[in-house]
Design a protein around this motif. Structure first.
Motif, PDB file in Angstrom:
ATOM      1  N   HIS A 322       0.901  -1.086  -0.022  1.00 24.14           N
ATOM      2  CA  HIS A 322      -0.125   0.057  -0.118  1.00 24.14           C
ATOM      3  C   HIS A 322       0.795   1.193  -0.192  1.00 24.14           C
ATOM      4  O   HIS A 322       0.462   2.205  -0.909  1.00 24.14           O
ATOM      5  CB  HIS A 322      -0.898  -0.173   1.245  1.00 24.14           C
ATOM      6  CG  HIS A 322      -1.844   1.150   1.209  1.00 24.14           C
ATOM      7  ND1 HIS A 322      -2.764   1.592   0.377  1.00 24.14           N
ATOM      8  CD2 HIS A 322      -1.894   2.111   2.200  1.00 24.14           C
ATOM      9  CE1 HIS A 322      -3.303   2.726   0.881  1.00 24.14           C
ATOM     10  NE2 HIS A 322      -2.933   2.880   1.928  1.00 24.14           N
ATOM     11  N   THR A 325       2.553   1.831  -3.355  1.00 18.56           N
ATOM     12  CA  THR A 325       1.494   2.329  -4.389  1.00 18.56           C
ATOM     13  C   THR A 325       1.371   3.761  -4.241  1.00 18.56           C
ATOM     14  O   THR A 325       1.373   4.606  -5.099  1.00 18.56           O
ATOM     15  CB  THR A 325       0.149   1.697  -4.135  1.00 18.56           C
ATOM     16  OG1 THR A 325       0.229   0.410  -4.167  1.00 18.56           O
ATOM     17  CG2 THR A 325      -0.897   2.189  -5.370  1.00 18.56           C
ATOM     18  N   GLN A 326       1.314   4.332  -2.880  1.00 19.48           N
ATOM     19  CA  GLN A 326       1.440   5.539  -2.630  1.00 19.48           C
ATOM     20  C   GLN A 326       2.467   6.421  -3.130  1.00 19.48           C
ATOM     21  O   GLN A 326       2.463   7.463  -3.605  1.00 19.48           O
ATOM     22  CB  GLN A 326       0.907   5.949  -1.239  1.00 19.48           C
ATOM     23  CG  GLN A 326      -0.311   5.856  -0.748  1.00 19.48           C
ATOM     24  CD  GLN A 326      -0.633   6.028   0.690  1.00 19.48           C
ATOM     25  OE1 GLN A 326      -0.051   5.305   1.555  1.00 19.48           O
ATOM     26  NE2 GLN A 326      -1.122   7.230   0.981  1.00 19.48           N
ATOM     27  N   SER A 329       2.742   6.979  -6.956  1.00 21.73           N
ATOM     28  CA  SER A 329       1.906   7.753  -7.592  1.00 21.73           C
ATOM     29  C   SER A 329       2.554   9.506  -6.914  1.00 21.73           C
ATOM     30  O   SER A 329       2.623  10.320  -7.984  1.00 21.73           O
ATOM     31  CB  SER A 329       0.590   7.903  -6.952  1.00 21.73           C
ATOM     32  OG  SER A 329       0.221   8.572  -5.882  1.00 21.73           O
ATOM     33  N   CYS A 330       3.125   9.633  -5.856  1.00 21.06           N
ATOM     34  CA  CYS A 330       3.887  10.760  -5.868  1.00 21.06           C
ATOM     35  C   CYS A 330       5.013  10.958  -6.856  1.00 21.06           C
ATOM     36  O   CYS A 330       5.230  12.068  -6.998  1.00 21.06           O
ATOM     37  CB  CYS A 330       4.487  10.630  -4.262  1.00 21.06           C
ATOM     38  SG  CYS A 330       3.277  10.752  -3.059  1.00 21.06           S
ATOM     39  N   LEU A 392       5.008  12.396  -0.248  1.00 22.33           N
ATOM     40  CA  LEU A 392       4.498  11.157   0.451  1.00 22.33           C
ATOM     41  C   LEU A 392       3.920  11.319   1.658  1.00 22.33           C
ATOM     42  O   LEU A 392       2.816  10.796   2.073  1.00 22.33           O
ATOM     43  CB  LEU A 392       5.802  10.135   0.443  1.00 22.33           C
ATOM     44  CG  LEU A 392       5.362   8.782   1.122  1.00 22.33           C
ATOM     45  CD1 LEU A 392       4.215   8.054   0.222  1.00 22.33           C
ATOM     46  CD2 LEU A 392       6.688   7.953   1.334  1.00 22.33           C
ATOM     47  N   SER A 395       0.621  12.803   1.148  1.00 20.81           N
ATOM     48  CA  SER A 395      -0.426  11.680   0.622  1.00 20.81           C
ATOM     49  C   SER A 395      -0.775  10.784   1.936  1.00 20.81           C
ATOM     50  O   SER A 395      -1.885  10.505   1.931  1.00 20.81           O
ATOM     51  CB  SER A 395       0.048  10.875  -0.556  1.00 20.81           C
ATOM     52  OG  SER A 395       0.708   9.888  -0.241  1.00 20.81           O
ATOM     53  N   LEU A 396       0.064  10.563   2.828  1.00 22.59           N
ATOM     54  CA  LEU A 396      -0.080   9.685   3.950  1.00 22.59           C
ATOM     55  C   LEU A 396      -1.354  10.651   4.935  1.00 22.59           C
ATOM     56  O   LEU A 396      -1.965   9.923   5.733  1.00 22.59           O
ATOM     57  CB  LEU A 396       0.924   9.575   4.668  1.00 22.59           C
ATOM     58  CG  LEU A 396       2.068   8.659   3.929  1.00 22.59           C
ATOM     59  CD1 LEU A 396       3.153   8.526   4.941  1.00 22.59           C
ATOM     60  CD2 LEU A 396       1.466   7.191   3.797  1.00 22.59           C
ATOM     61  N   GLY A 399      -5.026   9.791   2.569  1.00 20.65           N
ATOM     62  CA  GLY A 399      -5.873   8.635   2.460  1.00 20.65           C
ATOM     63  C   GLY A 399      -5.974   7.675   3.812  1.00 20.65           C
ATOM     64  O   GLY A 399      -5.836   8.509   4.947  1.00 20.65           O
TER      65      GLY A 399
END
Ligand SMILES: [Zn+2]
Length: 401
Positions: A322, A325-326, A329-330, A392, A395-396, A399
């Protein structure tokens, strides 16, 4: 609009830190921080405290001593440097653990002591990549976070340990504690020269076997002697034959023996084991015990096994996937190509994963030839990886963790 466009000033600020990051790494790598150089480690910790003091509450933590078996078969304790821990917003809904070590593998008396510039983009020096470059990337990523509008959504805990290169014998409990109170771990070990990151890792165990026999005069009473060096040699040959698919046994050192006319009564055999999966680890652990136990009935010979798997394998589990994947995308948003590789090397990420905290552990700069006098750092990766870590972290905060 992507986050990089939307929060242009945060990412522009990181770009503007290039010269500062380069200067920090150069200054830090010129300071010797071998794992047992306590004066050097303390000097470095003091420098780091200045940088981190503005960002959060800095704690300086004394560590327990590192235990090992010396060449005489005695248990000895080596003092370690102090770890730094900095925490901020411990009551925020999301908690991120960030970590990298301050020690290096280079002893102060060695020849590889100074930082040099190989070309415009390549710095060579002890620890430039592993992990002083990673320390600079982590610092700038946290400074960028604190300047960003998403800072309030996340709390963080930074750990800078002084004993990673010797297996984190004194700081390992700090990882277990951190795993309990954080949702995710980010470690700043180096990325590969081509920018790829480590997806999963094998595990590592280090052992010493104390072999005791009985000494006797080699000429007058050889039959009275029980040769510990020969028994140790038999054991190490048997151990090295346990190398198999997914398992490597490396016999690294044998101490023992003395004058030619004495049957030796003591040998210390040292070996390191690598296991690819938790199953491989279980298998080799019981094989090692069996190999030592097979000498139990040998007349006049006693063996004691010390050590173990200080770093269990770090498998590619759902939590790690997981995170990958993040990160992908970053990286796409920043235009950085990403690929993943298995590594037989270990890091504190192994232990963190074993304690239940999913983590990415090679978020540091690009570079290579680490643990050698050719260690180098690619300077343009300092801001590149700081931007990647910053995005990153953002993004954490968005989501589901
Ligand atoms: Zn490292």
């Amino acid at each position: 609009m992507g986050a990089v466009q939307e929060y242009r000033e945060v990412f522009d600020w990181i770009d503007a830190q290039a010269a500062r990051m380069r200067d920090l790494v150069s200054k830090w790598a010129n300071l010797n921080t071998f794992s047992y150089n306590l004066a050097g480690l303390q000097q470095f910790a003091d420098l780091l405290k200045k940088e981190w003091g503005a960002l959060g509450d800095v704690e300086e933590l004394s560590l327990p001593t590192a235990e090992s078996i010396d060449a005489d078969g005695k248990l000895v304790h080596a003092p370690l440097g102090r770890a730094l821990r900095i925490r901020k917003r411990t009551d925020a809904p999301r908690q991120i653990f960030l970590c990298i070590h301050m020690d290096t593998v280079y002893p102060p008396e060695g020849n590889f002591r100074e930082v040099t510039l190989v070309d415009q983009n390549t710095m060579r020096g002890p620890g430039v990549c592993d992990a002083k470059g990673g320390l600079a990337v982590m610092l700038i990523a946290v400074e960028a976070l604190e300047r960003s509008p998403w800072a309030q959504k996340v709390g963080w805990e930074v750990l800078i340990n002084p004993d990673e290169e010797i297996g984190s014998p004194g700081s390992s409990h700090l990882f277990d504690e951190a795993a309990k109170r954080n949702h995710v771990g980010l470690l700043f070990e180096p990325a590969m020269p081509d920018g790829s990151l480590v997806s999963h890792r094998g595990g590592s165990g280090s052992y010493s076997v104390i072999v005791r026999g009985r000494s006797a005069h080699a000429g007058r009473d050889p039959h009275m002697g029980r040769n510990a060096v020969v028994a140790g040699a038999e054991l190490t040959v048997a151990l090295s034959k346990l190398t198999a698919d997914g398992i490597t046994v490396n016999v690294s050192k044998i101490h023992g023996g003395g004058p030619a006319n004495v049957v030796p009564d003591l040998a210390i055999c040292r070996f390191n084991v690598r296991a690819k999966t938790p199953q491989d680890q279980q298998k080799i652990q019981s094989q090692i015990q069996d190999a030592v136990a097979s000498f139990r009935d040998r007349d006049g010979i006693r063996m004691e096994l010390h050590g173990g798997f200080h770093r269990p394998p770090k498998p590619l589990d759902a939590g790690t996937q997981h995170l990958q994947t993040q990160l992908e995308s970053c990286a796409r948003e920043l235009g950085i190509p990403v690929s993943w590789r298995y590594s037989g090397g270990v890091s504190d990420g192994n232990q963190l994963a074993a304690a239940g905290l999913p983590n990415l552990d090679s978020l540091g700069p690009r570079g290579g030839s680490i643990h050698s006098p050719d260690e180098f750092l690619m300077l343009n990766s300092l801001t590149e990886r700081a931007k990647l870590a910053t995005l990153l972290i953002r993004s954490l905060t968005q989501g589901v963790l």
